[in-house]
Design an enzyme around this catalytic site. Structure first.
Site, PDB file in Angstrom:
ATOM      1  N   GLY A 174       0.968  -1.340  -0.196  1.00  0.00           N
ATOM      2  CA  GLY A 174       0.219  -0.057  -0.075  1.00  0.00           C
ATOM      3  C   GLY A 174       0.180   1.318  -0.105  1.00  0.00           C
ATOM      4  O   GLY A 174       1.620   1.100   1.295  1.00  0.00           O
ATOM      5  N   SER A 176      -0.241   4.790   0.062  1.00  0.00           N
ATOM      6  CA  SER A 176      -1.202   5.784   0.040  1.00  0.00           C
ATOM      7  C   SER A 176      -0.045   6.600   1.137  1.00  0.00           C
ATOM      8  O   SER A 176       1.091   6.530   2.322  1.00  0.00           O
ATOM      9  CB  SER A 176      -1.850   5.620   0.611  1.00  0.00           C
ATOM     10  OG  SER A 176      -2.608   7.101   0.224  1.00  0.00           O
ATOM     11  N   TYR A 177      -0.838   6.991   1.890  1.00  0.00           N
ATOM     12  CA  TYR A 177      -0.660   7.687   3.296  1.00  0.00           C
ATOM     13  C   TYR A 177       0.660   7.282   4.832  1.00  0.00           C
ATOM     14  O   TYR A 177       1.207   7.398   4.930  1.00  0.00           O
ATOM     15  CB  TYR A 177      -1.817   8.295   3.647  1.00  0.00           C
ATOM     16  CG  TYR A 177      -2.478   9.843   3.378  1.00  0.00           C
ATOM     17  CD1 TYR A 177      -2.309  10.961   3.084  1.00  0.00           C
ATOM     18  CD2 TYR A 177      -3.714   9.117   2.750  1.00  0.00           C
ATOM     19  CE1 TYR A 177      -2.717  11.650   1.952  1.00  0.00           C
ATOM     20  CE2 TYR A 177      -4.092   9.700   1.700  1.00  0.00           C
ATOM     21  CZ  TYR A 177      -4.362  11.613   1.487  1.00  0.00           C
ATOM     22  OH  TYR A 177      -4.548  11.525   0.756  1.00  0.00           O
ATOM     23  N   ILE A 178       0.138   5.745   4.882  1.00  0.00           N
ATOM     24  CA  ILE A 178       0.433   5.503   6.152  1.00  0.00           C
ATOM     25  C   ILE A 178       1.811   4.994   5.306  1.00  0.00           C
ATOM     26  O   ILE A 178       2.154   4.684   6.369  1.00  0.00           O
ATOM     27  CB  ILE A 178      -1.242   4.182   6.368  1.00  0.00           C
ATOM     28  CG1 ILE A 178      -1.853   5.074   7.429  1.00  0.00           C
ATOM     29  CG2 ILE A 178      -0.119   3.284   7.931  1.00  0.00           C
ATOM     30  CD1 ILE A 178      -3.197   4.298   7.835  1.00  0.00           C
ATOM     31  N   GLU A 181       4.340   6.992   5.216  1.00  0.00           N
ATOM     32  CA  GLU A 181       5.156   7.674   6.390  1.00  0.00           C
ATOM     33  C   GLU A 181       5.930   6.781   7.008  1.00  0.00           C
ATOM     34  O   GLU A 181       7.151   7.313   7.710  1.00  0.00           O
ATOM     35  CB  GLU A 181       4.262   8.993   6.924  1.00  0.00           C
ATOM     36  CG  GLU A 181       2.967   9.716   6.326  1.00  0.00           C
ATOM     37  CD  GLU A 181       2.199   9.922   8.028  1.00  0.00           C
ATOM     38  OE1 GLU A 181       1.693   9.979   8.152  1.00  0.00           O
ATOM     39  OE2 GLU A 181       1.344  10.765   6.797  1.00  0.00           O
ATOM     40  N   GLU A 197       2.679  -1.913  -4.821  1.00  0.00           N
ATOM     41  CA  GLU A 197       1.336  -0.735  -5.143  1.00  0.00           C
ATOM     42  C   GLU A 197       0.779  -1.750  -6.299  1.00  0.00           C
ATOM     43  O   GLU A 197       1.170  -1.660  -6.448  1.00  0.00           O
ATOM     44  CB  GLU A 197       2.073   0.857  -4.919  1.00  0.00           C
ATOM     45  CG  GLU A 197       0.887   1.092  -5.428  1.00  0.00           C
ATOM     46  CD  GLU A 197      -0.604   1.618  -4.689  1.00  0.00           C
ATOM     47  OE1 GLU A 197      -1.423   1.350  -5.319  1.00  0.00           O
ATOM     48  OE2 GLU A 197      -0.654   1.326  -3.001  1.00  0.00           O
ATOM     49  N   HIS A 438       9.971  38.120   4.687  1.00  0.00           N
ATOM     50  CA  HIS A 438      10.717  37.572   4.179  1.00  0.00           C
ATOM     51  C   HIS A 438      12.179  37.121   5.456  1.00  0.00           C
ATOM     52  O   HIS A 438      12.427  38.602   6.227  1.00  0.00           O
ATOM     53  CB  HIS A 438      11.774  38.932   2.818  1.00  0.00           C
ATOM     54  CG  HIS A 438      12.466  38.467   2.755  1.00  0.00           C
ATOM     55  ND1 HIS A 438      13.083  37.394   1.476  1.00  0.00           N
ATOM     56  CD2 HIS A 438      13.502  38.461   2.726  1.00  0.00           C
ATOM     57  CE1 HIS A 438      14.260  37.211   1.155  1.00  0.00           C
ATOM     58  NE2 HIS A 438      15.103  38.171   1.894  1.00  0.00           N
TER      59      HIS A 438
END
Length: 455
Positions: A174, A176-178, A181, A197, A438
């Site tokens: 997988g 994606s997010y999990i 990270e 994936e 700035h």
């Protein structure tokens, strides 16, 4: 039968703050939790993972110190036991604070146990019956574990946080997010990491340019990606996990020490015995709710991950705000009014608000795009963190911002400044014409908005 004004099922990021507000309204409240107080965010989501990411960031800082002219003679090693201990201490402190908030609140009763409905407004907990005029469901979600992976010792986003020794080779299914990270953090800790994936790109909901940029800097961290993997199967022998998949009409094998499943999430609504009620849910188990988080049964609400209206802590927290206003104030907040925003907390992070470019085009908007690479942003270059880009999408007909992505240093914080303008329904020129500080990364947002181009 014990009666309360309200029963809140689950102590996640919608249930917990709602308990306090109900108490302040003089309501008697029963709050029940079958797991650890605090829900996913505190125990196995935001708090522990961002704690781990901070340690992984220190590993990156040391590894890249020489690029900034800092010589470090000794090599760094990640001590997962110490990293875990620090995480555990932070989580315990949060859990303690939540428990104490229940104890100190007036008219609030906390009960450890699993709640199951016996009728619309009656629940059974620990073989006792309780009823209330209002019931609020906040049961969250859990990692999805398909049958083909249940024959091996697999990890989820929860159990991987219990490891005390680094995996020699972490295979993640997988992208994606999990998966991303955890993949990056363990690669920085020193593990070999392979992410498998089934799709052609990581984070399929994102624009390809965004996914490609994230993949590029993760590969620089040593993460290996296997894309378009089909018919994935697993087996295990003598502690070694074998993953078999098909790609390009051929079978391939990968061997690893650990397997993390990051395939998706399943709502915990199946624990509630909803068949005893009139509450409806869809084929995936998400509880059907209206714009105010109310189920088909008046005065029963479903909040957070289990209603399928957002899988984030901030959407859960917003759910409780919507519910409270609906009950006690002017009913002005609605699910349909909120602008979707989320983050991918890799390093650098992605901050996203509104539509992606693909979504905007598919919905028929005439889109203008302002974009600037982080390698063109002086502050990012000076910090030695020039991966990514900033992008703002504009409706050519109205000058309103349709969406934005900030992939790069500070992206998770910067995106809020754009989200605020979107929420205020103001034109993009408000940012373009504002004098900003700035030297910062965000000062280039007005610059990229000076000459937006037609998509």
């Amino acid at each position: 039968m014990k009666k309360f004004d309200a029963i809140v099922i689950g102590t996640g990021q919608a249930g917990t703050p709602l308990v306090k507000k109900l108490s302040e309204q003089g309501k008697t409240v029963l709050i029940v939790e079958k797991g650890t107080v605090g829900g996913t965010c505190v125990n196995s989501g935001c708090t522990p993972t961002k704690t781990y990411l901070a340690s992984a960031r220190r590993m990156w800082d040391i590894a890249n110190a020489q690029n900034l002219g800092v010589d470090i003679s000794a090599s760094a090693q990640a001590n997962l036991k110490k990293i875990k201990t620090r995480k555990d201490d932070i989580v315990k402190a949060s859990v303690k604070n939540i428990r104490e908030s229940f104890e100190h609140a007036k008219n609030v009763t906390f009960l450890a146990g699993e709640a199951k409905f016996v009728s619309n407004f009656e629940v059974e907990i620990n073989e006792e019956l309780f009823s209330a005029e209002h019931i609020f469901i906040n049961v969250g979600a859990r990692a999805t574990v398909p049958k083909q992976f249940q024959n091996v010792d697999f990890l989820t986003n929860e159990s991987i946080l219990d490891l005390t020794e680094l995996p020699s080779h972490l295979i993640i299914i997988g992208a994606s997010y999990i998966g991303l990270e955890f993949g990056q953090m363990f690669a920085r800790f020193g593990s070999k990491v392979t992410i498998i994936e089934k799709s052609a790109q990581i984070i399929s909901r994102e624009d390809k340019e965004t996914s490609d940029a994230i993949r590029e800097f993760m590969e620089a961290d040593g993460v290996k990606f296997v894309m378009e993997a089909q018919h994935i199967e697993t087996s295990q022998q003598s502690g070694v996990i074998e993953v078999i998949y098909e790609s390009d009409a051929k079978k391939h094998k990968i061997h690893g020490s650990h397997l993390l499943l990051a395939i998706g999430r399943t709502p915990n609504s199946d624990t509630l015995n909803l068949l005893a009620t009139e509450i409806k849910s869809n084929e995936k188990g998400y509880i059907d709710v209206d714009d105010f988080c109310q189920t088909i049964v008046p005065n029963i609400f479903a909040m957070g991950d289990c209603n399928g209206k957002g899988a984030f802590t901030h959407t859960a927290y917003n759910d409780h705000q919507i519910v409270f206003e609906y009950l006690f104030e002017k009913k002005s907040r609605k699910i349909s009014d909120r602008i979707m925003t989320y983050g991918l907390f890799t390093d650098p992070p992605l901050g996203r608000a509104g539509l992606t470019k693909k979504q905007a085009v598919e919905q028929g908007f005439s889109v203008l795009e302002g974009k600037r690479l982080m390698s063109e942003v002086s502050r990012a270059v000076e910090k030695g963190e020039a991966n990514g880009f900033m992008q703002v999408l504009i409706d050519e007909k109205t000058d309103k911002i349709l969406g934005a992505a900030v992939l790069g240093v500070g992206g998770d914080e910067i995106i809020t400044s754009i989200l605020n303008v979107m929420a205020a329904d103001m034109p993009y020129t408000l940012i373009r014409d504002t004098m900003v500080l700035h030297p910062t990364v965000s000062e280039l947002i007005p610059t990229l908005l000076e000459t937006p181009k037609k998509v």
